[in-house]
Design a protein around this motif. Structure first.
Motif, PDB file in Angstrom:
ATOM      1  N   UNK A  52     -23.432 -28.717 -40.026  1.00 17.84           N
ATOM      2  CA  UNK A  52     -23.011 -29.867 -40.828  1.00 17.84           C
ATOM      3  C   UNK A  52     -23.015 -31.138 -39.994  1.00 17.84           C
ATOM      4  N   UNK A  53     -22.494 -31.062 -38.800  1.00 13.83           N
ATOM      5  CA  UNK A  53     -22.470 -32.224 -37.916  1.00 13.83           C
ATOM      6  C   UNK A  53     -23.879 -32.664 -37.563  1.00 13.83           C
ATOM      7  N   UNK A  54     -24.748 -31.719 -37.302  1.00 14.19           N
ATOM      8  CA  UNK A  54     -26.135 -32.041 -36.959  1.00 14.19           C
ATOM      9  C   UNK A  54     -26.844 -32.704 -38.135  1.00 14.19           C
ATOM     10  N   UNK A  55     -26.575 -32.242 -39.349  1.00 18.22           N
ATOM     11  CA  UNK A  55     -27.187 -32.850 -40.530  1.00 18.22           C
ATOM     12  C   UNK A  55     -26.714 -34.290 -40.713  1.00 18.22           C
ATOM     13  N   UNK A  56     -25.438 -34.528 -40.473  1.00 15.67           N
ATOM     14  CA  UNK A  56     -24.910 -35.895 -40.575  1.00 15.67           C
ATOM     15  C   UNK A  56     -25.522 -36.790 -39.502  1.00 15.67           C
ATOM     16  N   UNK A  57     -25.651 -36.252 -38.291  1.00 13.05           N
ATOM     17  CA  UNK A  57     -26.255 -37.021 -37.206  1.00 13.05           C
ATOM     18  C   UNK A  57     -27.712 -37.336 -37.516  1.00 13.05           C
ATOM     19  N   UNK A  58     -28.430 -36.375 -38.097  1.00 16.60           N
ATOM     20  CA  UNK A  58     -29.835 -36.608 -38.449  1.00 16.60           C
ATOM     21  C   UNK A  58     -29.944 -37.712 -39.495  1.00 16.60           C
ATOM     22  N   UNK A  59     -29.051 -37.704 -40.465  1.00 14.99           N
ATOM     23  CA  UNK A  59     -29.047 -38.742 -41.500  1.00 14.99           C
ATOM     24  C   UNK A  59     -28.804 -40.113 -40.867  1.00 14.99           C
ATOM     25  N   UNK A  60     -27.838 -40.197 -39.960  1.00 12.01           N
ATOM     26  CA  UNK A  60     -27.566 -41.474 -39.281  1.00 12.01           C
ATOM     27  C   UNK A  60     -28.761 -41.906 -38.427  1.00 12.01           C
ATOM     28  N   UNK A  61     -29.409 -40.940 -37.781  1.00 12.12           N
ATOM     29  CA  UNK A  61     -30.583 -41.229 -36.960  1.00 12.12           C
ATOM     30  C   UNK A  61     -31.686 -41.809 -37.836  1.00 12.12           C
ATOM     31  N   UNK A  62     -31.939 -41.167 -38.984  1.00 11.97           N
ATOM     32  CA  UNK A  62     -32.996 -41.646 -39.885  1.00 11.97           C
ATOM     33  C   UNK A  62     -32.663 -43.026 -40.454  1.00 11.97           C
TER      34      UNK A  62
ATOM     35  N   UNK B 269     -27.692 -50.990 -32.360  1.00 10.33           N
ATOM     36  CA  UNK B 269     -27.427 -51.717 -33.615  1.00 10.33           C
ATOM     37  C   UNK B 269     -26.847 -50.799 -34.690  1.00 10.33           C
ATOM     38  N   UNK B 270     -27.257 -49.543 -34.703  1.00 16.45           N
ATOM     39  CA  UNK B 270     -26.772 -48.596 -35.713  1.00 16.45           C
ATOM     40  C   UNK B 270     -25.424 -47.991 -35.339  1.00 16.45           C
ATOM     41  N   UNK B 271     -24.966 -48.247 -34.135  1.00 17.86           N
ATOM     42  CA  UNK B 271     -23.687 -47.690 -33.699  1.00 17.86           C
ATOM     43  C   UNK B 271     -23.778 -46.245 -33.247  1.00 17.86           C
ATOM     44  N   UNK B 272     -24.965 -45.791 -32.903  1.00 26.32           N
ATOM     45  CA  UNK B 272     -25.133 -44.429 -32.373  1.00 26.32           C
ATOM     46  C   UNK B 272     -24.867 -44.469 -30.872  1.00 26.32           C
TER      47      UNK B 272
END
Length: 137
Positions: A70-80, A97-100
């Protein structure tokens, strides 16, 4: 005479209940019953179902693997979402800029090929490596 009627009625009810408990062979049994047992309705609450099987089985047990997924899916969404030019990679500036912050602060460790940009696969490999290093300690 009342006693005779009562005895006959009791015998008829007992026979009817005995026949009702055994469905005919050509009639399929219902998949899920909803009768209440001990005040709680469960999908498997019929008295002829063993107590150990009265609780429905869980499809997915919550645990570290599910949480990581679940965490990885959320991170992937933020990455995209941070990939503004849709190149499939992020520069350090796009990540900032995206806050990653995990990408921004560890950019050099993630970008092992030193291309100036990282893909999600690079980030995932970095996270796996860090998890393995933490487990080895």
């Amino acid at each position: 005479m009342n006693l005779l009627h009562l005895t006959t009625l009791t015998a008829l009810l007992a026979a009817a209940n005995a026949g009702a408990q055994t469905p005919p062979a050509d009639t399929p049994a219902p998949a899920v019953r909803t009768a209440a047992v001990a005040g709680a309705a469960t999908p498997y609450s019929d008295s002829y179902v063993p107590r150990s099987m009265r609780q429905p089985q869980r499809d997915i047990a919550p645990g570290p693997v599910l949480l990581r997924f679940t965490t990885l899916q959320k991170l992937k969404k933020r990455f995209e979402d941070a990939d503004l030019d849709r190149s499939g990679t992020l520069t350090r500036e796009e990540a900032r800029q995206a806050g990653l912050t995990i990408v921004d602060k560890n950019f050099d460790g993630i970008d092992t090929a030193q291309r100036g940009q990282v893909s999600f696969d690079d980030l995932n490999a970095y996270l796996i490596q860090r998890r393995e290093e933490a487990g080895a300690r």
